[in-house]
Every structure is written in structure tokens, then in C-alpha cells.
Write a protein that holds these residues in place. Structure first.
Motif, PDB file in Angstrom:
ATOM      1  N   SER A 119       0.756  -1.217   0.074  1.00 25.10           N
ATOM      2  CA  SER A 119      -0.112  -0.095  -0.054  1.00 25.10           C
ATOM      3  C   SER A 119       0.824   1.420  -0.207  1.00 25.10           C
ATOM      4  O   SER A 119       1.752   1.258   0.665  1.00 25.10           O
ATOM      5  CB  SER A 119      -1.016   0.012   1.304  1.00 25.10           C
ATOM      6  OG  SER A 119      -1.229   1.162   1.580  1.00 25.10           O
ATOM      7  N   TYR A 169      -9.444   4.512  12.187  1.00 28.23           N
ATOM      8  CA  TYR A 169      -8.238   4.018  12.596  1.00 28.23           C
ATOM      9  C   TYR A 169      -7.345   3.564  11.335  1.00 28.23           C
ATOM     10  O   TYR A 169      -8.184   2.677  10.540  1.00 28.23           O
ATOM     11  CB  TYR A 169      -8.136   3.014  13.699  1.00 28.23           C
ATOM     12  CG  TYR A 169      -8.494   3.340  15.029  1.00 28.23           C
ATOM     13  CD1 TYR A 169      -7.727   4.073  15.723  1.00 28.23           C
ATOM     14  CD2 TYR A 169      -9.936   3.438  15.400  1.00 28.23           C
ATOM     15  CE1 TYR A 169      -8.121   4.672  17.045  1.00 28.23           C
ATOM     16  CE2 TYR A 169     -10.220   3.881  16.614  1.00 28.23           C
ATOM     17  CZ  TYR A 169      -9.375   4.507  17.344  1.00 28.23           C
ATOM     18  OH  TYR A 169      -9.970   5.018  18.564  1.00 28.23           O
ATOM     19  N   THR A 170      -6.165   3.834  10.908  1.00 27.49           N
ATOM     20  CA  THR A 170      -5.719   3.535   9.836  1.00 27.49           C
ATOM     21  C   THR A 170      -3.997   3.103  10.220  1.00 27.49           C
ATOM     22  O   THR A 170      -3.472   3.546  11.192  1.00 27.49           O
ATOM     23  CB  THR A 170      -5.496   4.768   8.798  1.00 27.49           C
ATOM     24  OG1 THR A 170      -4.778   5.567   9.299  1.00 27.49           O
ATOM     25  CG2 THR A 170      -6.810   5.218   8.440  1.00 27.49           C
ATOM     26  N   TYR A 194     -13.063  -7.495   3.641  1.00 25.85           N
ATOM     27  CA  TYR A 194     -13.313  -6.193   4.366  1.00 25.85           C
ATOM     28  C   TYR A 194     -13.054  -5.106   3.391  1.00 25.85           C
ATOM     29  O   TYR A 194     -13.937  -4.239   3.047  1.00 25.85           O
ATOM     30  CB  TYR A 194     -12.106  -5.870   5.398  1.00 25.85           C
ATOM     31  CG  TYR A 194     -12.243  -4.851   6.307  1.00 25.85           C
ATOM     32  CD1 TYR A 194     -12.832  -4.537   7.219  1.00 25.85           C
ATOM     33  CD2 TYR A 194     -11.381  -3.735   5.663  1.00 25.85           C
ATOM     34  CE1 TYR A 194     -12.794  -3.328   8.137  1.00 25.85           C
ATOM     35  CE2 TYR A 194     -11.389  -2.389   6.348  1.00 25.85           C
ATOM     36  CZ  TYR A 194     -12.091  -2.241   7.611  1.00 25.85           C
ATOM     37  OH  TYR A 194     -12.184  -0.986   8.118  1.00 25.85           O
ATOM     38  N   ARG A 239     -14.880  -0.623   0.505  1.00 24.98           N
ATOM     39  CA  ARG A 239     -14.838   0.226  -0.591  1.00 24.98           C
ATOM     40  C   ARG A 239     -16.043   0.220  -1.569  1.00 24.98           C
ATOM     41  O   ARG A 239     -16.453   1.439  -2.030  1.00 24.98           O
ATOM     42  CB  ARG A 239     -13.552  -0.215  -1.491  1.00 24.98           C
ATOM     43  CG  ARG A 239     -12.305   0.370  -1.170  1.00 24.98           C
ATOM     44  CD  ARG A 239     -12.028   0.228   0.553  1.00 24.98           C
ATOM     45  NE  ARG A 239     -10.771   0.646   0.994  1.00 24.98           N
ATOM     46  CZ  ARG A 239     -10.409   0.503   2.158  1.00 24.98           C
ATOM     47  NH1 ARG A 239     -11.262   0.347   3.157  1.00 24.98           N
ATOM     48  NH2 ARG A 239      -9.367   1.079   2.408  1.00 24.98           N
TER      49      ARG A 239
HETATM   50  N1  LIG Z   1      -3.261   9.581   6.036  1.00 20.05           N
HETATM   51  C1  LIG Z   1      -2.754   8.278   6.463  1.00 20.05           C
HETATM   52  C2  LIG Z   1      -3.723   7.536   5.443  1.00 20.05           C
HETATM   53  C3  LIG Z   1      -3.502   6.040   5.862  1.00 20.05           C
HETATM   54  C4  LIG Z   1      -4.766   5.110   5.169  1.00 20.05           C
HETATM   55  O1  LIG Z   1      -5.841   5.686   4.674  1.00 20.05           O
HETATM   56  N2  LIG Z   1      -4.183   3.872   5.541  1.00 20.05           N
HETATM   57  C5  LIG Z   1      -5.406   2.861   5.029  1.00 20.05           C
HETATM   58  C6  LIG Z   1      -4.626   1.829   4.219  1.00 20.05           C
HETATM   59  S1  LIG Z   1      -3.874   2.352   2.680  1.00 20.05           S
HETATM   60  C7  LIG Z   1      -6.050   2.182   6.043  1.00 20.05           C
HETATM   61  O2  LIG Z   1      -5.332   1.763   7.059  1.00 20.05           O
HETATM   62  N3  LIG Z   1      -7.158   1.718   6.045  1.00 20.05           N
HETATM   63  C8  LIG Z   1      -8.095   1.253   7.265  1.00 20.05           C
HETATM   64  C9  LIG Z   1      -9.490   0.840   6.830  1.00 20.05           C
HETATM   65  O3  LIG Z   1      -9.604   1.129   5.648  1.00 20.05           O
HETATM   66  O4  LIG Z   1     -10.136   0.422   7.738  1.00 20.05           O
HETATM   67  C10 LIG Z   1      -1.453   8.273   6.134  1.00 20.05           C
HETATM   68  O5  LIG Z   1      -0.765   8.707   5.394  1.00 20.05           O
HETATM   69  O6  LIG Z   1      -0.949   7.493   6.997  1.00 20.05           O
END
Ligand SMILES: N[C@@H](CCC(=O)N[C@@H](CS)C(=O)NCC(=O)O)C(=O)O
Length: 257
Positions: free
Chosen positions: A21, A69-70, A146, A151
């Protein structure tokens, strides 16, 4: 000097490199560029929120149903810090490990933040729409389920209908290539191939992560990779070659159990 390796929480794929990613690559490339020892802990999508709550990682946004959360998240056992968001991670690493390459030079935080924001919409989101269909089979089954569910809720259509092969996908891809050329135009005033001229910064980490994403998703023989490498008279090929030494994934990575 660091004593203990940091932990990078990343989302695994079934590709040989496992890391896939672009947002996660931004944090990994920051660590690699700085030469800070770390190990990866792989976390599947449905486990991200629980992990973050358990270790005390901040959410990065709000959604109608609550905090979002990401990953990436970096945990530093040397200081006890837990940092969410790739740009904040780069800033934390600059501050905590000042003897390493500086990714957000003094006075450039606003520029770097605006660069991240703009390329997210002008480049990354368009790549994302193009690759969406291919991400589903590339993830492990729980993450794949998921990813599709969340999405499809976001776009309001089946993943296959977001940018189907043909005119819709071609148009999205062309818009993305225009985004790359826009960045080239911004940089044309500079003296080097980096966003700040001869000085490498977080903005370059962002572009490297995005270019590498094309390679992961489409492969070196693909039309897409050739398009990107040929854009702006090979400017992006030169850029990628200059920084690809930072593209590697630590061996001996561990699961989150
Ligand atoms: N602004 C954040 C964006 C991070 C992000 O969007 N991560 C996605 C994976 S690419 C995520 O963890 N998504 C969790 C989800 O979809 O539940 C960064 O640069 O770290």
C-alpha cells in the motif's frame, strides 16, 4: 542512536514483497531512508481498529460511525511513542533521530503537508481507482472481504464498476498521468530532480511510494509502468532510479499475535 528496533504496523498482501500500500510505503521508505532499525508487524484490515485501540494509536479521521483508525502506525520502544499517519511518522522520526537524513527540513512542513494532500487527489486517488479491482485478489481473504465491503460502501457501486476497463479506466489513467506532469511542472524551476531541487524530502518519499505502487500492481512489463517511466521524457524513470535503493522490506517480519 536507537537501541531497540521500532515497530512498523503494515497491511500484508500475497505479493512477494508483502508490502503493497502506498501510504504504508511512505512510512517504510521514511524509515529506510533514515536507516533506522525496525521490524514489521503485519496486521489484516479488520484488525486495525482493535490494534490501534489496544496500543493507544490515534485515529486519523472521523467517519459517521466514529473514529477511523488507519495504518501505518509506528511504535518506538525507545521513547514509548506511538505515531499514526505517514507524514506525522516522518516528522516524529526527524525530531527523535536528528542525525539521520532530514525529511521535513525547517520551514517546509506546510509545503510538505500541501504536497501530500494535493498528490493524494491528483495522483494517488486516480491510481487507486485504476487498481481497485486488482487489490481485492491481492489481499489475504479476511482483508479482501473487508476491502471489498468497505470500498463498495464508499463508492456506492461494485468495485468492478468504479473504473471498468475501457474508456472509464483510460480516462482515469490519463488524468493520473496529467497529475504526474503537473508535479513535473512545479519542479521544473528547481535545480535537481527532487521536489526541493537537490534536497530529498518527504515529498519525494511520497512520489517514490506512488511510482512503486504502479510497479507492484501492474509489473515492469505492463503498459502502465512504461507509461509512467516514459512520462515527461523519462523524468520519473530517472527519479525512481535515483531513490530505489530505499525500496526494500525487512526480512523476519512478524504477525500481530
Ligand atoms: N493519511 C494516512 C492515511 C492512511 C490510510 O488511509 N491507511 C489505510 C490503508 S492504505 C487504512 O489503514 N485503512 C483502514 C481501513 O480502511 O479500515 C497516512 O498517510 O498514514
Amino acid at each position: 542512536m536507537t537501541q531497540q528496533p521500532l515497530i512498523l504496523y503494515d497491511i500484508p498482501s500475497t505479493t512477494p514483497e508483502k508490502a503493497w500500500s502506498p501510504n504504508l510505503w511512505k512510512a517504510r521508505l521514511a524509515l529506510n531512508a533514515k536507516g533506522i532499525p525496525y521490524r514489521t508487524v503485519w496486521v489484516e484490515y479488520p484488525d486495525i481498529a482493535d490494534l490501534c485501540k489496544r496500543i493507544g494509536a490515534e485515529h486519523t479521521g472521523m467517519r459517521p460511525n466514529g473514529p477511523h483508525y488507519t495504518l501505518p502506525v509506528v511504535q518506538d520502544p525507545n521513547t514509548g511513542a506511538i505515531v499514526s499517519d505517514s507524514f506525522k511518522i516522518a516528522q516524529y522520526l526527524d525530531k527523535t533521530y536528528p542525525d539521520t537524513i532530514r525529511l521535513v527540513p525547517d520551514g517546509t512542513a506546510a509545503f510538505q503537508a500541501m504536497f501530500v494532500e494535493t498528490t493524494t487527489y491528483k495522483v494517488m486517488f486516480l491510481m487507486y481507482k485504476t487498481f481497485l479491482e486488482k487489490i481485492v485478489p491481492l489481499l489475504n481473504p479476511r482483508s479482501s472481504e473487508y476491502f471489498r465491503r468497505t470500498r463498495e460502501a464508499f463508492f456506492g457501486v461494485k468495485i468492478e464498476e468504479v473504473a471498468p476497463p475501457g474508456p472509464a479506466r483510460d480516462e482515469t489513467w490519463k488524468e493520473m498521468l496529467d497529475g504526474l506532469s503537473l508535479v513535473t511542472k512545479w519542479e521544473a524551476e528547481g535545480k535537481g530532480i527532487f521536489m526541493m531541487g537537490e534536497t530529498v524530502s518527504f515529498a519525494d518519499i511520497v512520489m517514490l511510494a506512488l511510482l512503486h505502487w504502479v510497479k507492484i500492481m501492474e509489473g515492469v512489463e505492463s503498459k502502465e509502468w512504461k507509461d509512467v517511466m516514459g512520462t515527461d521524457d523519462g523524468r520519473w524513470a530517472k527519479f525512481y532510479q535515483a531513490l530505489e535503493k530505499w525500496i526494500w522490506v525487512d526480512e523476519g517480519s512478524y504477525g500481530d499475535k
